[in-house]
Enzyme design. Structure first.
Site, short mmCIF file in Angstrom:
data_model
loop_
_atom_site.label_atom_id
_atom_site.label_comp_id
_atom_site.label_asym_id
_atom_site.label_seq_id
_atom_site.Cartn_x
_atom_site.Cartn_y
_atom_site.Cartn_z
N GLN A 135 1.02 -1.10 -0.19
CA GLN A 135 -0.07 0.13 0.23
C GLN A 135 0.98 0.93 -0.29
OE1 GLN A 135 -3.43 0.01 3.75
NE2 GLN A 135 -3.94 1.68 2.57
N PHE A 146 3.85 1.30 -1.18
CA PHE A 146 4.87 1.56 -2.68
C PHE A 146 3.49 2.35 -3.40
CE2 PHE A 146 5.99 -0.53 -6.56
CZ PHE A 146 7.52 -0.43 -6.46
N SER A 156 26.13 -19.42 -28.98
CA SER A 156 25.35 -20.28 -28.21
C SER A 156 26.01 -21.92 -27.87
CB SER A 156 24.23 -21.50 -28.87
OG SER A 156 24.71 -22.57 -30.34
N GLU A 158 27.60 -22.72 -12.81
CA GLU A 158 26.20 -21.41 -12.20
C GLU A 158 25.19 -22.63 -12.95
OE1 GLU A 158 27.15 -18.32 -15.63
OE2 GLU A 158 28.63 -17.93 -15.04
N LYS A 199 21.75 -23.06 -15.50
CA LYS A 199 21.23 -22.80 -17.36
C LYS A 199 20.17 -22.86 -17.43
CE LYS A 199 21.79 -24.24 -21.63
NZ LYS A 199 19.97 -24.51 -21.75
N ASP A 239 16.46 -21.68 -17.84
CA ASP A 239 16.21 -22.08 -19.01
C ASP A 239 14.54 -21.37 -19.92
OD1 ASP A 239 14.45 -23.77 -21.54
OD2 ASP A 239 13.28 -25.18 -20.35
N TYR A 269 23.68 -13.08 -16.12
CA TYR A 269 24.80 -13.84 -16.15
C TYR A 269 26.51 -14.15 -17.07
CZ TYR A 269 22.76 -15.81 -19.95
OH TYR A 269 21.62 -16.58 -21.52
N CYS A 305 -12.21 -39.72 -38.79
CA CYS A 305 -12.11 -37.90 -37.77
C CYS A 305 -12.62 -37.77 -36.65
CB CYS A 305 -11.74 -37.66 -38.94
SG CYS A 305 -11.75 -35.32 -38.29
N CYS A 312 -14.92 -34.82 -37.89
CA CYS A 312 -15.81 -34.35 -38.92
C CYS A 312 -16.57 -36.04 -39.32
CB CYS A 312 -15.56 -33.52 -40.32
SG CYS A 312 -13.84 -34.94 -41.24
N CYS A 349 -6.47 -36.82 -42.15
CA CYS A 349 -8.73 -36.60 -42.27
C CYS A 349 -8.41 -36.20 -43.86
CB CYS A 349 -8.85 -35.98 -41.48
SG CYS A 349 -10.88 -35.00 -42.27
N CYS A 364 -12.92 -29.85 -42.99
CA CYS A 364 -13.07 -30.51 -41.16
C CYS A 364 -12.50 -28.81 -40.82
CB CYS A 364 -11.91 -31.71 -41.88
SG CYS A 364 -10.91 -32.44 -39.43
#
Length: 666
Positions: A32, A34, A80, A111, A113, A115, A222, A403, A406, A421, A427
């Site tokens: 509050q 803040f 990478s 460290e 990794k 994701d 990092y 299917c 359909c 299908c 479809c």
């Protein structure tokens, strides 16, 4: 204190409170208080527009205005890391570092990794000036406005800071936020995010920074780069960055021996399950920047760093039912519905079963207890069955014959594992899927539309096929009249797609088995839709890369009366149904019959541009070197393994300047 001074004071205090709450997790005031300070600052900034600052705490909320992303070239390429999956690979890397440093002592920084989505942040004089995604490693998207809304990323730093530097890290969606978001989307009957990484990526690429702000993304940093770094050690630089206000992993550790690396891996393989965000491994980096420079890079990754990927977590749960989904191309995908179980941080109750052959390979029965893993910590998949727990009355899973959407009898094409299908014009999932494919970025690029909107238009009866998009009018999609601006943008986006070149129109049609590359080959060979439409089986198969199955699918598509009707409508609406004069002029047979490998980083054109040049001039792009390779188009930092193989096979290597000059492709 005057109002200008009060603005500066509030900004300073709010930045500090934000850091304590989102980075240190040690708030000193309540929400509050803040919010009260934030509202006061917003009011004062509104009274003093001359004090506008993109790094003000008030900018954390983002904007509802759409913003296009511009491409930015990275000052330092974002490469990478090479991946390893076992301790022997780690040992091999460790020994290669030792050899590369000629036996010199070295330290390794271990460290987590994370994701998520890689990000590069630039700070000048302690203020965030630019945030860029990894992109292709050379260029990325400028997402600065969106990143400013992520509260774990400081906008203004404190302490003794270099004049200018870059810091890299990962933007993530915490597990708790991911679970909550998917529950909300499920309640709203919207498609669920597959995993936190996709959710974070989709969020950060949103055109509205206000949406990014609402998603509560997190970030861990990092890697520090710059001309005036505080230390010669990677670990020490990150500790300095922590003192400036960045969120740096508490799990980071500096070690010297291989056994210490193994101990770190084994500890976090178990402990990572208690982390609030997704991780999929460990990153090992030689700590000394001097030694990093000495070790250098391969074409794709640094020699001084490596990623160790954790083995996938496995759990056992009961298979209750198999349901079936219909994809855009009509492919039928079986889905296992199981008792809910916790796996790698999320609740899993469904897993793909791929196709009928996959089901038969496990002899799956309803009621079986199955082992489930997450492939790459992302997609749940069944990897085994506990036969000992199979109930006596359990019945084998029988793949459907019709299917589920359909009712059309399914077909299985020669050489294909999937059942399809064939009712591609009647479809519903296929119709909607084809429209979604049609509007995609690499197809017609109608970015003002999305899957949810297409589904809504389909249910309303506004669109039943791709041609119907071009009949949409503003008043039809304006709702109660409050969405005029967005409705006009959609109509304008559809109209603009009429300028999309012919080769992308061919791809956008969604002909079964015809991908982006095949569509480009077809367009450049036949040059217009009528020639493609009337092509026979033999003529199609004469084109490099077009096999019998694809050729038959193309013929089937153009013999369908509904498809022909849609094509004529698209032609009438003004879509490009032939190569432009400029494209035709660029087409030649200078590289006809040649198989070319591209390797390295280039100065004059991007790799994708070189691939297009090769195809426009009759050549074929291939990914690996063999005795059939005509030559290698080599840029800077060509991989040593490719160079070695080329020399062994006697394959010619051309620089980009030599390539452009030799074949007159300037």
């Amino acid at each position: 204190m005057d109002e200008i001074q009060r603005i500066n004071q509030l900004r300073k205090e709010l930045h500090e409170h934000n850091y304590r709450y989102y980075v240190l997790n040690q708030p000193t005031i309540g929400d509050q208080d803040f919010d009260f300070m934030m509202h006061e600052l917003q009011d004062l900034e509104a009274k003093h527009p001359e004090m506008a600052d993109p790094n003000s705490p008030t900018q954390r909320v983002g904007s509802d205005l759409n913003a296009e992303f511009r491409q930015v070239e990275h000052k330092y390429p974002m490469l990478s890391l090479a991946n390893t999956y076992n301790e022997q690979d780690v040992a091999d890397w460790y020994e290669s570092v030792k050899k590369g440093l000629a036996g010199e002592d070295f330290e390794v920084c271990c460290e987590m990794k994370y994701d998520g989505l890689s990000i590069s942040l630039t700070y000048v004089d302690g203020k965030l000036t630019q945030a860029v995604t990894r992109g292709d490693g050379v260029h990325g998207d400028d997402v600065t406005a969106n990143v400013r809304t992520i509260r774990a990323i400081p906008l203004v730093l404190s302490g003794e800071i270099p004049h200018e530097f870059e810091i890299r890290g990962e933007i993530l969606m915490p597990w708790a936020v991911f679970e909550r978001l998917n529950k909300e989307r499920e309640a709203a009957e919207e498609p669920l995010f597959a995993n936190p990484r996709n959710a974070a990526s989709g969020t950060l690429k949103s055109q509205k920074s206000s949406l990014v702000a609402s998603r509560q993304l997190d970030a861990y940093l990092y890697y520090l780069l710059g001309e005036e770094l505080p230390a010669e050690g990677h670990y020490e630089n990150l500790e300095a960055a922590r003192s400036w206000g960045f969120k740096i992993s508490e799990g980071m550790k500096k070690v010297k021996t291989l056994q210490e690396i193994y101990d770190f891996i084994n500890y976090w393989d178990k402990e990572r399950k208690n982390l609030p965000v997704a991780t999929d491994g460990i990153v090992l980096k030689v700590n000394s920047l001097r030694q990093q420079r000495s070790l250098g890079f391969t074409a794709k990754s640094p020699r001084w760093a490596i990623a160790y990927k954790f083995k996938a977590e496995r759990v056992c749960t009961r298979l209750n039912e198999v349901t079936y989904q219909v994809g855009r191309t009509g492919a039928i995908t079986p889905v296992a519905n199981m008792d809910p179980v916790q796996l790698a941080g999320t609740t899993v109750k469904r897993a793909t079963l791929n196709n009928e052959d996959f089901i038969k390979s496990f002899d799956l029965h309803i009621g079986d207890y199955v082992y489930v893993e997450k492939g790459g910590e992302i997609i749940p998949k069944i990897v085994g069955v506990d036969i000992d727990q199979r109930p006596i009355i359990a019945q084998p899973v029988q793949f459907i014959k019709r299917c589920p959407e359909c009712g059309t009898p399914l077909v299985r094409y020669e050489g294909e594992a999937a059942w399809y299908c064939p009712n591609d014009t009647g479809c519903p999932p296929q119709i909607k899927g084809r429209i979604e494919h049609f509007i995609a970025r690499k197809a017609m690029n109608i970015d003002s539309l999305g899957p949810e909107t297409i589904d809504d238009y389909y249910r309303q009866g506004l669109v039943k096929n791709i041609a119907d998009l071009y009949t949409i009018e503003v008043q039809q999609i304006n709702g109660d009249g409050s969405r005029t601006k967005s409705a006009q943008k959609i109509v304008n986006g559809i109209a603009a797609s009429k300028e999309v070149p012919f080769e992308r129109v061919v791809f956008a049609l969604g002909i079964r088995f015809v991908g982006e590359t095949s569509a480009r080959l077809l367009a450049r060979h036949f040059k217009n839709i009528d020639a493609l439409m009337n092509a026979g089986l033999e003529e199609l198969q004469e084109i490099e890369g077009i096999g019998e199955v694809m050729a038959k699918s193309i013929i089937t598509y153009f013999h369908n009366e509904k498809n022909l009707e849609i094509l004529e409508r698209l032609r009438g609406y003004g879509l490009q149904m032939e190569l432009s004069e400029a494209q035709t002029a660029q087409t030649s047979d200078k590289l006809a019959g040649m198989s070319i490998v591209i390797s390295g980083v280039f100065a004059h054109h991007s790799r994708d541009e070189y691939k297009a040049i090769i195809e426009q001039n009759g050549g074929k792009n291939v990914g690996s070197i063999s005795g059939k390779t005509s030559f290698i188009l080599a840029g800077e930092n060509m991989g040593p393994s490719k160079l070695q193989k080329a020399e062994k096979l006697g394959i010619q290597i051309l620089s980009e300047d030599e390539f452009l000059e030799k074949y007159d492709l300037q």
